[in-house]
Design a protein around this motif. Structure first.
Motif, mmCIF file in Angstrom:
data_model
loop_
_atom_site.group_PDB
_atom_site.id
_atom_site.type_symbol
_atom_site.label_atom_id
_atom_site.label_comp_id
_atom_site.label_asym_id
_atom_site.label_seq_id
_atom_site.Cartn_x
_atom_site.Cartn_y
_atom_site.Cartn_z
ATOM 1 N N UNK A 105 56.325 -14.812 -22.198
ATOM 2 C CA UNK A 105 56.740 -13.349 -23.133
ATOM 3 C C UNK A 105 56.340 -12.071 -22.482
ATOM 4 N N UNK A 106 56.838 -10.809 -21.299
ATOM 5 C CA UNK A 106 56.361 -10.149 -20.600
ATOM 6 C C UNK A 106 56.350 -9.127 -21.416
ATOM 7 N N UNK A 107 55.090 -8.610 -21.899
ATOM 8 C CA UNK A 107 55.220 -7.633 -22.724
ATOM 9 C C UNK A 107 54.937 -5.421 -21.969
ATOM 10 N N UNK A 108 55.423 -5.140 -21.880
ATOM 11 C CA UNK A 108 55.189 -3.690 -21.801
ATOM 12 C C UNK A 108 53.984 -2.835 -22.388
ATOM 13 N N UNK A 109 52.747 -3.160 -21.896
ATOM 14 C CA UNK A 109 51.744 -2.954 -22.914
ATOM 15 C C UNK A 109 50.311 -2.489 -21.536
ATOM 16 N N UNK A 110 49.382 -1.718 -22.049
ATOM 17 C CA UNK A 110 48.352 -1.869 -21.206
ATOM 18 C C UNK A 110 47.338 -3.127 -21.165
ATOM 19 N N UNK A 111 46.934 -3.823 -20.428
ATOM 20 C CA UNK A 111 45.926 -4.335 -20.382
ATOM 21 C C UNK A 111 44.234 -4.805 -21.361
ATOM 22 N N UNK A 112 44.343 -3.400 -21.312
ATOM 23 C CA UNK A 112 42.730 -2.877 -22.128
ATOM 24 C C UNK A 112 43.239 -3.066 -23.781
ATOM 25 N N UNK A 113 44.434 -3.017 -23.956
ATOM 26 C CA UNK A 113 45.004 -2.824 -25.402
ATOM 27 C C UNK A 113 45.434 -4.127 -25.954
ATOM 28 N N UNK A 114 45.978 -5.021 -24.401
ATOM 29 C CA UNK A 114 45.539 -6.525 -24.749
ATOM 30 C C UNK A 114 45.181 -7.705 -24.788
ATOM 31 N N UNK A 115 43.661 -7.042 -24.691
ATOM 32 C CA UNK A 115 42.027 -7.938 -24.529
ATOM 33 C C UNK A 115 41.949 -7.505 -25.748
ATOM 34 N N UNK A 116 42.028 -6.069 -26.420
ATOM 35 C CA UNK A 116 41.085 -6.174 -27.022
ATOM 36 C C UNK A 116 41.921 -6.081 -28.309
ATOM 37 N N UNK A 117 43.032 -6.230 -28.706
ATOM 38 C CA UNK A 117 43.264 -6.142 -30.146
ATOM 39 C C UNK A 117 42.982 -7.606 -30.395
ATOM 40 N N UNK A 118 42.977 -7.599 -31.812
ATOM 41 C CA UNK A 118 42.571 -8.859 -32.571
ATOM 42 C C UNK A 118 42.955 -10.313 -32.928
ATOM 43 N N UNK A 119 44.850 -9.343 -32.560
ATOM 44 C CA UNK A 119 45.015 -11.289 -32.923
ATOM 45 C C UNK A 119 45.103 -12.116 -31.297
ATOM 46 N N UNK A 120 44.244 -10.712 -30.633
ATOM 47 C CA UNK A 120 44.382 -11.957 -28.909
ATOM 48 C C UNK A 120 43.088 -12.384 -28.768
ATOM 49 N N UNK A 121 42.351 -12.373 -30.190
ATOM 50 C CA UNK A 121 40.564 -13.100 -29.672
ATOM 51 C C UNK A 121 41.045 -14.352 -29.949
ATOM 52 N N UNK A 122 40.212 -15.085 -28.428
ATOM 53 C CA UNK A 122 40.196 -16.031 -28.441
ATOM 54 C C UNK A 122 41.827 -16.841 -28.415
ATOM 55 N N UNK A 123 42.264 -16.589 -27.948
ATOM 56 C CA UNK A 123 44.238 -16.888 -27.926
ATOM 57 C C UNK A 123 44.360 -17.681 -26.355
ATOM 58 N N UNK A 124 43.456 -17.211 -25.479
ATOM 59 C CA UNK A 124 44.298 -17.603 -23.927
ATOM 60 C C UNK A 124 43.264 -18.714 -23.394
ATOM 61 N N UNK A 125 43.603 -19.721 -22.441
ATOM 62 C CA UNK A 125 43.122 -20.875 -22.009
ATOM 63 C C UNK A 125 42.662 -20.211 -20.638
ATOM 64 N N UNK A 126 43.559 -19.748 -19.984
ATOM 65 C CA UNK A 126 43.628 -19.093 -18.047
ATOM 66 C C UNK A 126 43.769 -17.503 -18.565
ATOM 67 N N UNK A 127 42.655 -16.956 -18.337
ATOM 68 C CA UNK A 127 43.689 -15.370 -18.010
ATOM 69 C C UNK A 127 43.493 -14.739 -16.240
ATOM 70 N N UNK A 128 44.346 -14.502 -15.909
ATOM 71 C CA UNK A 128 44.482 -14.244 -14.418
ATOM 72 C C UNK A 128 44.884 -12.618 -14.174
ATOM 73 N N UNK A 129 43.800 -11.779 -13.625
ATOM 74 C CA UNK A 129 43.815 -10.562 -13.579
ATOM 75 C C UNK A 129 44.604 -10.063 -12.003
ATOM 76 N N UNK A 130 45.086 -9.021 -12.194
ATOM 77 C CA UNK A 130 45.698 -8.287 -10.960
ATOM 78 C C UNK A 130 45.742 -7.386 -11.481
ATOM 79 N N UNK A 131 45.140 -5.802 -11.627
ATOM 80 C CA UNK A 131 45.695 -4.689 -12.119
ATOM 81 C C UNK A 131 45.351 -3.843 -11.005
ATOM 82 N N UNK A 132 45.824 -3.140 -10.393
ATOM 83 C CA UNK A 132 46.038 -2.293 -9.489
ATOM 84 C C UNK A 132 47.666 -1.115 -9.535
ATOM 85 N N UNK A 133 46.764 -0.267 -8.953
ATOM 86 C CA UNK A 133 47.881 1.400 -9.139
ATOM 87 C C UNK A 133 48.426 1.752 -7.561
ATOM 88 N N UNK A 134 49.356 2.533 -7.593
ATOM 89 C CA UNK A 134 50.124 2.311 -6.465
ATOM 90 C C UNK A 134 49.300 2.615 -5.299
#
Length: 241
Positions: A105-134
């Motif tokens: 599932x590739x989601x077009x959304x802001x990463x902060x919105x994803x991790x703060x959404x209540x529905x995503x609380x304790x939902x992942x086993x692994x989180x890989x973070x690589x967030x950079x602009x131009x």
């Protein structure tokens, strides 16, 4: 709007956001392999977890981690979160990113919105973070609140890996924020002129380096990743070398 440019040399295709900075790479002959060393290091959670149920990628880049996890962990569900529709389109057109299905599932959304959404609380086993602009001056999200939300999105044994491509003061700021949100944080020696990959644990692991080297050998054989170098890096970090 994200400006996408593509370059290719010696069989390697690179993704750029309209600047010389490389946002991701793919060897055309091996589209599902991980080309860049620091991106390979983002997989060092494999030293500590087997076959996670849910792997989440924040920041798609050229899709290397998303593709690798999708192909190599057939029992795992993979979610990639990317703000830019242009990046998602480029990954599908130029970097062999598969279409969404029952596992991807590739989601077009802001990463902060994803991790703060209540529905995503304790939902992942692994989180890989690589967030950079131009401009790639540092992580786009680096606050204590962001890393707390990352921790909250992981299960009780969850692990996060983060690419820290930034100046030393900003790197230390990120590491301190992680240490406030996670029980244990470590990092590997710098590669690629500035990339440092950190690993953060919701629950501090018991570390036996002889066992880790055995596991690293298995990872090298099954996944083709240089995991022994990760163990050496972690051992050097722990010993303060």
């Amino acid at each position: 709007m994200t400006i996408i440019t593509i370059s290719e040399q010696d069989g390697v295709r690179d993704l750029h956001f309209g600047t010389p900075w490389i946002q991701g790479s793919m060897r055309v002959a091996e589209p599902d392999a991980i080309e860049l060393e620091y991106v390979q290091q983002m997989m060092m959670w494999t030293l500590f977890r087997d076959a996670p149920a849910h792997i989440v990628q924040l920041g798609l880049g050229a899709g290397a981690l998303t593709k690798f996890c999708y192909r190599r962990f057939p029992s795992s569900c993979i979610t990639a979160v990317e703000l830019s529709s242009a990046v998602i389109q480029a990954c599908r057109e130029h970097f062999a990113l598969p279409p969404n299905d029952d596992r991807l599932d590739v989601l077009e959304m802001d990463a902060m919105d994803y991790v703060t959404a209540l529905c995503n609380r304790r939902s992942a086993d692994i989180l890989q973070v690589d967030l950079y602009d131009a401009q790639a001056r540092g992580p786009v999200l680096d606050s204590a609140a962001f890393y707390r939300s990352c921790a909250n999105s992981l299960d009780s044994n969850g692990i996060m890996t983060v690419n820290l491509y930034c100046a030393l003061p900003d790197r230390l700021k990120n590491l301190q924020a992680m240490e406030e949100a996670f029980e244990a944080v470590a990092w590997l020696p710098e590669v690629h002129d500035g990339n440092v990959v950190a690993i953060a644990f919701k629950r501090a692991p018991s570390v036996d380096f002889s066992e880790l080297f055995l596991r690293a050998h298995s990872i090298g054989q099954t996944l083709g990743l240089p995991a022994a170098s990760w163990v050496s890096g972690l051992q050097s970090w722990m010993q303060g070398d």
